[in-house]
Structures are given as C-alpha cells and as structure tokens.
Scaffold this active site. Structure first.
Site, mmCIF file in Angstrom:
data_model
loop_
_atom_site.group_PDB
_atom_site.id
_atom_site.type_symbol
_atom_site.label_atom_id
_atom_site.label_comp_id
_atom_site.label_asym_id
_atom_site.label_seq_id
_atom_site.Cartn_x
_atom_site.Cartn_y
_atom_site.Cartn_z
ATOM 1 N N CYS A 2 31.365 43.343 41.220
ATOM 2 C CA CYS A 2 30.348 43.783 42.154
ATOM 3 C C CYS A 2 29.649 42.564 42.734
ATOM 4 O O CYS A 2 29.359 41.610 42.026
ATOM 5 C CB CYS A 2 29.294 44.692 41.529
ATOM 6 S SG CYS A 2 29.947 46.206 40.865
ATOM 7 N N ARG A 27 34.626 40.016 44.681
ATOM 8 C CA ARG A 27 34.080 40.504 43.414
ATOM 9 C C ARG A 27 34.321 42.003 43.216
ATOM 10 O O ARG A 27 34.059 42.535 42.133
ATOM 11 C CB ARG A 27 32.575 40.237 43.350
ATOM 12 C CG ARG A 27 32.220 38.779 43.495
ATOM 13 C CD ARG A 27 30.719 38.600 43.436
ATOM 14 N NE ARG A 27 30.209 38.915 42.114
ATOM 15 C CZ ARG A 27 30.122 38.054 41.124
ATOM 16 N NH1 ARG A 27 30.519 36.823 41.298
ATOM 17 N NH2 ARG A 27 29.639 38.418 39.963
ATOM 18 N N TRP A 73 32.784 47.242 42.361
ATOM 19 C CA TRP A 73 34.009 47.379 41.547
ATOM 20 C C TRP A 73 33.637 48.415 40.496
ATOM 21 O O TRP A 73 32.815 48.142 39.623
ATOM 22 C CB TRP A 73 34.376 46.037 40.914
ATOM 23 C CG TRP A 73 35.691 46.064 40.200
ATOM 24 C CD1 TRP A 73 36.920 45.786 40.736
ATOM 25 C CD2 TRP A 73 35.929 46.359 38.813
ATOM 26 N NE1 TRP A 73 37.894 45.905 39.777
ATOM 27 C CE2 TRP A 73 37.326 46.252 38.591
ATOM 28 C CE3 TRP A 73 35.099 46.718 37.742
ATOM 29 C CZ2 TRP A 73 37.902 46.480 37.344
ATOM 30 C CZ3 TRP A 73 35.688 46.947 36.503
ATOM 31 C CH2 TRP A 73 37.074 46.828 36.315
ATOM 32 N N ASN A 99 24.732 44.938 39.435
ATOM 33 C CA ASN A 99 26.037 44.425 38.999
ATOM 34 C C ASN A 99 25.974 44.323 37.483
ATOM 35 O O ASN A 99 25.115 43.613 36.957
ATOM 36 C CB ASN A 99 26.270 43.039 39.643
ATOM 37 C CG ASN A 99 27.431 42.297 39.015
ATOM 38 O OD1 ASN A 99 28.360 42.919 38.500
ATOM 39 N ND2 ASN A 99 27.382 40.983 39.066
ATOM 40 N N GLY A 100 26.863 45.047 36.790
ATOM 41 C CA GLY A 100 26.858 44.989 35.321
ATOM 42 C C GLY A 100 27.052 46.373 34.751
ATOM 43 O O GLY A 100 27.448 47.308 35.457
ATOM 44 N N GLU A 484 52.469 32.556 34.067
ATOM 45 C CA GLU A 484 51.604 32.511 35.238
ATOM 46 C C GLU A 484 52.349 33.012 36.479
ATOM 47 O O GLU A 484 51.779 33.741 37.291
ATOM 48 C CB GLU A 484 51.088 31.070 35.426
ATOM 49 C CG GLU A 484 50.224 30.812 36.641
ATOM 50 C CD GLU A 484 48.969 31.668 36.744
ATOM 51 O OE1 GLU A 484 48.616 32.360 35.772
ATOM 52 O OE2 GLU A 484 48.353 31.663 37.828
ATOM 53 N N LYS A 488 51.130 36.202 38.681
ATOM 54 C CA LYS A 488 50.854 36.121 40.132
ATOM 55 C C LYS A 488 51.567 37.255 40.865
ATOM 56 O O LYS A 488 50.986 37.906 41.719
ATOM 57 C CB LYS A 488 51.329 34.787 40.716
ATOM 58 C CG LYS A 488 50.509 33.559 40.427
ATOM 59 C CD LYS A 488 49.169 33.470 41.107
ATOM 60 C CE LYS A 488 48.115 34.187 40.344
ATOM 61 N NZ LYS A 488 47.470 33.628 39.231
ATOM 62 N N GLU A 491 49.991 40.711 40.095
ATOM 63 C CA GLU A 491 48.651 40.870 40.672
ATOM 64 C C GLU A 491 48.685 41.249 42.137
ATOM 65 O O GLU A 491 47.931 42.108 42.575
ATOM 66 C CB GLU A 491 47.862 39.553 40.547
ATOM 67 C CG GLU A 491 47.311 39.267 39.183
ATOM 68 C CD GLU A 491 46.571 37.934 39.134
ATOM 69 O OE1 GLU A 491 45.475 37.894 38.580
ATOM 70 O OE2 GLU A 491 47.100 36.923 39.644
ATOM 71 N N HIS A 507 65.842 38.365 22.342
ATOM 72 C CA HIS A 507 65.213 39.278 21.383
ATOM 73 C C HIS A 507 64.618 40.505 22.076
ATOM 74 O O HIS A 507 63.694 41.107 21.565
ATOM 75 C CB HIS A 507 64.138 38.546 20.581
ATOM 76 C CG HIS A 507 64.698 37.399 19.795
ATOM 77 N ND1 HIS A 507 65.517 37.579 18.711
ATOM 78 C CD2 HIS A 507 64.585 36.062 19.964
ATOM 79 C CE1 HIS A 507 65.876 36.407 18.231
ATOM 80 N NE2 HIS A 507 65.324 35.466 18.974
ATOM 81 N N LYS A 606 37.755 39.269 41.132
ATOM 82 C CA LYS A 606 37.909 37.863 40.772
ATOM 83 C C LYS A 606 37.024 37.472 39.600
ATOM 84 O O LYS A 606 37.387 36.641 38.780
ATOM 85 C CB LYS A 606 37.580 36.992 41.983
ATOM 86 C CG LYS A 606 37.858 35.539 41.704
ATOM 87 C CD LYS A 606 38.377 34.829 42.893
ATOM 88 C CE LYS A 606 38.900 33.473 42.515
ATOM 89 N NZ LYS A 606 40.223 33.519 41.881
HETATM 90 C C1 G6P Z 1 40.241 37.920 36.666
HETATM 91 C C2 G6P Z 1 40.835 37.211 37.852
HETATM 92 C C3 G6P Z 1 41.887 36.202 37.389
HETATM 93 C C4 G6P Z 1 41.273 35.234 36.393
HETATM 94 C C5 G6P Z 1 40.604 35.966 35.227
HETATM 95 C C6 G6P Z 1 39.761 35.022 34.399
HETATM 96 O O1 G6P Z 1 41.193 38.720 36.073
HETATM 97 O O2 G6P Z 1 41.416 38.147 38.747
HETATM 98 O O3 G6P Z 1 42.386 35.482 38.499
HETATM 99 O O4 G6P Z 1 42.261 34.384 35.909
HETATM 100 O O5 G6P Z 1 39.724 36.977 35.713
HETATM 101 O O6 G6P Z 1 38.721 34.560 35.210
HETATM 102 P P1 G6P Z 1 37.933 33.217 34.984
HETATM 103 O O7 G6P Z 1 36.948 33.179 36.114
HETATM 104 O O8 G6P Z 1 37.275 33.326 33.653
HETATM 105 O O9 G6P Z 1 38.903 32.104 35.039
#
Ligand code: G6P
Length: 611
Positions: A2, A27, A73, A99-100, A484, A488, A491, A507, A606
């Site tokens: 948020c 956010r 969010w 927010n929270g 990673e 990506k 996501e 395995h 994010k």
């Molecule tokens: C969310 C974001 C990711 C990020 C993760 C950890 O899931 O979408 O891109 O890696 O949070 O966030 P941070 O800000 O702690 O790296």
C-alpha cells in the site's frame, strides 16, 4: 505494501497526490482513492489502478489544498470500490488512509459495533478510524489526542494519515512498522510511504520512527511519541534525483533498471575499492571488523530476490573468508526458535529495507545478542535504521516490482565484504585478492557486453513465450542464479518455473523433461563445468530443449544445446553478476511478448510490509 501520500500547502492537492500515488503504485495497485478537503470532506475511490481513479475523478470537484491518497494491496477484504481507502468513520467526519495490518481488528470491531459504530467495508482500517472517532467522542478531545490514544489500543503495523472535517487544515499521521516520510517544503508539507512522491518538490525530509505521531497544522510540523513526548525532527537532505524515478525513454522501469546495472555496480564500488591502490574498505563494517573476523557464524536473513543474493553470499563468504554461513528465509527464521548468540553476526538483506519478515527476524536476532548488519538499498528505511551497522547498495530507486539492479548491487556489496573479511582473516591470499579486485573493476564493462545480447535473447523469448513450464539449472555460484532466473520468469510472465541445483535434477525434476520443456542451463567455465555438461546431456537424452548460458568461446556446449548465449569470462566468484543478466532479459522479453504488465505483475508488491 500500500502506498500512502498526503499534502497540505499552497498547491492544489489533488494533482500532487495523484502523481505521488503513481510513483507509489509499485507498492500495490488493487484499488486507489483520494480524500480532499474543500467545502466538505470528500472521498473518491475506485477498484483498479490510479489511472482508473483519475478517470473516476473527471468532472468532480477536486479543488482543495489539503488531501490524502492511497493505492492498495489488499489484505483484509477483496479489492473493490468499498474496501478501497480512504475510509470514513461512521459519522463521516473523519477519514483515514492506512498501510499495514491491525491484528486485533476483529475484537475492536465487535466492541465498536456494540457502541453503535457501523461498517461499510471488510477492512481493518475502517475499524481503526472508528476507534479514533469513538475515543474522540468519549474523551471530548482533539483529533491528534484521539489518534494518539488509539495507538495504545491497536496491535499490528500501521502508517496512517487522518483528515477531519472539524480540523480542516490539519493532517495527523502516525507509524509503527510501516514507513512514513514527511517532506518539508516552503509553506507546504508532504507525507508519503517513501520519498519518491516528495523529491520533485523538496529534498528535505523527516523519517518518522515507530510510535511517533506527526501533526501538521498552521504551517508547523509537530512530532510526538505516543506517550506525548515532543521530539525534535531530524531533517535529512536527500540526494535522490527526479530522473532516477522516471522511465528515461525505456518502455518499462524493469528494462531501464536492467540497463542501469553497469552504472549501479560501479556506484557500489566507488570509494570502497580501487585495485590499483590496493584500496578495499567499507565504512559500514570497519567498526565491526573484529566482530566479523572473529565471528563463529554468519546468519543471513532475507526474502525473495534478496534471499538469492544471500545464497550467493554463502558461497562467497565460505569460499573466501572461511566462516560458516547459514541463509534463512526471514519468515521461517523468526518463527522457529533459532539458536543465535552474541558471537553470531546476522546480515539482513533487503532492497526496500521495509520487508516485515526481515525486520522481525533481525529484531529477534538482536534480542538474542547477535550483531546485526544491514544491506539495504533504500536510505533511511526501517531495516537500515534497526541495524548496528550496514552498507547501502547505492543502486538508486528500483521501481519495477521484479528486482534486477538491486540483486546485482547486493551481490557486489556482499562480494566486497567477503573479500575484506577473507583478507583480514588471512584466508584469502593477497595475490588472489588482487586478482579479484582487478576483475571486479572489469565487471561493469562486462555487464555492458551482456546487455548487447538483448536482441538475441528477444528472439529466444519469441520461441518460448507460450510454454507453460521452464526449468533453470546451475551449480555452485550459478545455483542461486538459477533460482533467481526462475523467480524472475514466474513473477512477471506467470509461467511456472523452477530453479534447481543441476545435479539435483535427477532426483525429481528430470521426470518433467520432455520435448516441450525448455531448460535453461547456466554452464559457464568454472570448477563444475564438466559436471554441468553432463547434466546438459541428460536433458538432451530426454528431448528437453536446452538454452545454455556459456562462457564466450566455449567449443563444447554449442554442439549440444539448442540455443547458446555467450557471456564474458570472469572469475568464478564473480560469475553471478554476469550470468543473471541474460536471465533478467529473457524473463523481461517473454513477459512483454505475453502482454503482461511487467512493472506491476498481478498479486505482487515491491515492498512487503505485511508478514
Ligand atoms: C517482494 C518483491 C521482491 C523482493 C522481496 C524482498 O516479494 O516483489 O522483488 O525480492 O519482496 O524484498 P526486499 O525489499 O526485502 O529485498
């Protein structure tokens, strides 16, 4: 999660707030809303993006010099117009953006309902504003006093802003666990979840601390604790430039951020390392050098992409500095009664510096006496402030929800740390250290070379854009990169993808391989090269399609892989900084070709400020 933004001053509030909400959309973007004070306190809100709210505002009276906005969010209640913020109290005299999460909202709601308060939405935030109203009526007190007293009743996390009809020139804000920044301009004030909506107008900001209340009225900012003790605001002047939060000609923030990596890696090393002068130093760990050198163990806590950077660090620190490293999902660590003591160093890695689980994990480790070190990108963030020491990654604002440049910046910092500790502990020979330093300096130019693969990768993306599964394999330093790469793709393109250590394929995942399964194999020239070549053969034998990331000039793999992407040669320890680049580009192009919203993928946010 948020985004919240508020304004009071000489400008029209609505355009400032809408622009701010767009900057905060990373956010959360389920719904958006705005409250404006003119002859009345009016709330407009709409399911969807800020653009939908904007369309909804057409033809409405949006005048006024004070107001607040929210981009959501969803946590409590599905995304719809009613659950969108701002929320009115029952009397419609006061409104809140939040927010929270208020954990005791259900009990509070029952209590308030018994007292005659009514609720329109399913949100915990509406409970919060009714609690404030209830206190205000019962105690016959001012708005700020009612907010302050309400903070004693709520359990959970919040950043809130409250507007009231009876105090039409006043903004009251508070935080605990969710970020809130006050921007101080000439005769105007801003409140926002981060500084990006503010820097266009002023670079002077105050980061509120937990349990602090900010009251802005009559051109004055008053900050108090929830115990009503006046605080002297600590005003920081930010260095952030406006260009850093705009797309700068790129179609998406994610692509811009991928392309920024040569510069962000360089910025990261600036002042910390000059190979020619044998200079290698990091202000943040200097003071704690002895602790690092004598540490029994390093525990890394993080989430998402930052956790993958932590895995790379495990290989680096164990390899170069010979200290045992454990890498933990922050969300697991905090709830599993971990063994931590004063001789442990806990490194919390977080791009945003606000991830709730990472913050809670480090607080837990702190309570057990460990030394806490933070690696954050966002200056002044909660995690950065909660640590004993730390290093910023200096990648600049990362707006695309899928993290790219923050990952390589984190890995860069962690590499420098491993090198520093290794050399202090005598586990990294001088000649090797020097060779690594020289090679580190070559990395930005080599990342630049990787970016030239863009057109080739776009063609590969076109071949695979419609598949439903992907497998990513890597070994050693490239194992976290495989994870990673898979993350990506998941996501932003919503294709199911799994990352695996190449040798583990047999395995389980090998059962999935058939002619329809693309397998990305990171097979650079390193100590496990031959073994990865065998893994490629195993995939081929089952008709899997191999996309291989290889070192330039590889003579072996091109004859066995369907697609070959060549990256420059570098030291084994530094390979993740290069091998991740084609994977970022591959996921980007696949997502674009599938018509996905690259910068704002569905369901994600994010900055994850809820656990
Ligand atoms: C969310 C974001 C990711 C990020 C993760 C950890 O899931 O979408 O891109 O890696 O949070 O966030 P941070 O800000 O702690 O790296």
């Amino acid at each position: 999660m948020c985004g919240i933004v508020a304004y009071v001053g000489h400008r029209e509030a609505c355009p400032v707030i809408l622009k701010g909400l767009k900057r905060l959309e990373y956010r959360g973007y389920d719904s958006a809303g705005i409250a404006l004070m003119n002859s009345d306190l009016t709330v407009y809100k709409k399911k969807g993006k800020v653009a939908d709210l904007e369309a909804h505002l057409a033809g409405q009276d949006i005048s006024g010099n004070i107001g607040m906005g929210h981009t959501r969010w969803a946590t409590h209640g599905e995304p719809n117009d009613v659950n969108a913020h701002p929320h009115f109290s029952t009397s419609r005299n006061i409104a809140i953006i939040h927010n929270g999460i208020i954990e005791n909202y259900a009990a509070l709601k029952t209590l308030l309902e018994e007292k005659g308060h009514t609720f329109q939405s399913e949100t915990d935030s509406e409970v919060f504003i009714n609690l404030i109203e209830d206190i205000r009526i019962n105690n016959k007190c001012s708005l700020e006093e009612a907010v302050r007293l309400a903070l004693h009743e709520v359990v959970g996390a919040y950043a809130i802003v409250v507007l009231s009809k009876d105090a039409p020139n006043q903004l009251v804000a508070a935080r605990k666990g969710s970020p809130l920044v006050v921007g101080i301009g000439e005769g105007e004030f801003f409140l926002a979840s981060d500084a990006t909506p503010i820097i266009e107008y002023t670079k002077d900001v105050v980061y509120l601390n937990d349990y602090e209340l900010a009251v802005i009225k009559d051109g004055q900012l008053d900050i108090r604790t929830k115990e009503d003790i006046k605080q002297t605001p600590y005003v920081q002047h930010l260095e952030m430039e406006l260009e850093s939060i705009e797309k700068g000609g790129f179609e998406h923030f994610m692509l811009k951020e991928i392309y920024e990596q040569p510069r962000s890696i360089l910025d990261n090393m600036r002042g910390r390392m000059v190979a020619e002068k044998d200079h290698l130093m990091m202000g943040g760990i200097r003071e704690f050098e002895n602790k690092f050198v004598n540490a029994d163990r390093i525990i890394i806590v993080a989430c998402g992409t930052s956790w993958h950077a932590g895995l790379v660090a495990e290989y680096l620190i164990e390899d170069l500095a010979r200290i045992p490293v454990e890498v933990e999902y922050a969300s697991e660590f905090r709830y599993r009664n971990p063994i931590v003591n004063e001789r442990d160093i806990v490194i919390a890695i977080s791009q945003s510096g606000e991830t709730a689980d990472t913050l809670a994990a480090l607080e837990l480790a702190k309570s057990k006496g460990a030394t806490i070190f933070g690696i954050c990108n966002v200056v002044g963030s909660s995690i950065a402030r909660a640590t004993d020491a730390g290093a910023y990654t200096h990648a600049g604002p990362e707006i695309g929800v899928a993290s790219t440049k923050a990952f390589t910046a984190q890995v860069t910092v962690l590499t420098l740390i491993a090198m520093i500790i290794g050399s202090k502990r005598g586990t990294l020979e001088n000649s090797k250290l020097r060779q690594l330093m020289v090679e580190m300096e070559n990395i930005p130019a080599k990342v630049e070379e990787c970016l030239k693969l863009d057109a080739q990768i776009q063609q590969i993306a076109a071949v695979f854009k419609d598949v439903t599964n992907f497998l990513y394999l890597g070994r050693g330093y490239n194992f976290p990169v495989a994870l990673e790469g898979a993350l990506k793709l998941k996501e932003i393109s919503y294709i199911h993808a799994e990352g695996y250590p190449a040798a583990e394929m047999k395995h389980g995942p090998i059962a999935l391989i058939d002619a329809q399964m693309p397998v990305v194999v990171i097979a650079t020239k390193d100590s496990s090269y031959e073994k990865v070549v065998s893994n490629i053969q195993e995939v081929r034998a089952r008709k899997g399609q191999v996309i291989a990331i290889v070192t330039q000039g590889d003579q072996v793999i091109p004859s066995m892989a369907d697609y070959v992407i060549e990256i420059p040669e570098t030291s084994e320890q530094l390979v993740p900084l290069l091998s991740v680049i084609p994977l970022q580009l591959l996921s980007y192009h696949i997502a674009v070709l599938r018509g996905c919203n690259v910068d704002q993928p569905r369901n994600l946010a994010k900055s994850v400020t809820v656990e």
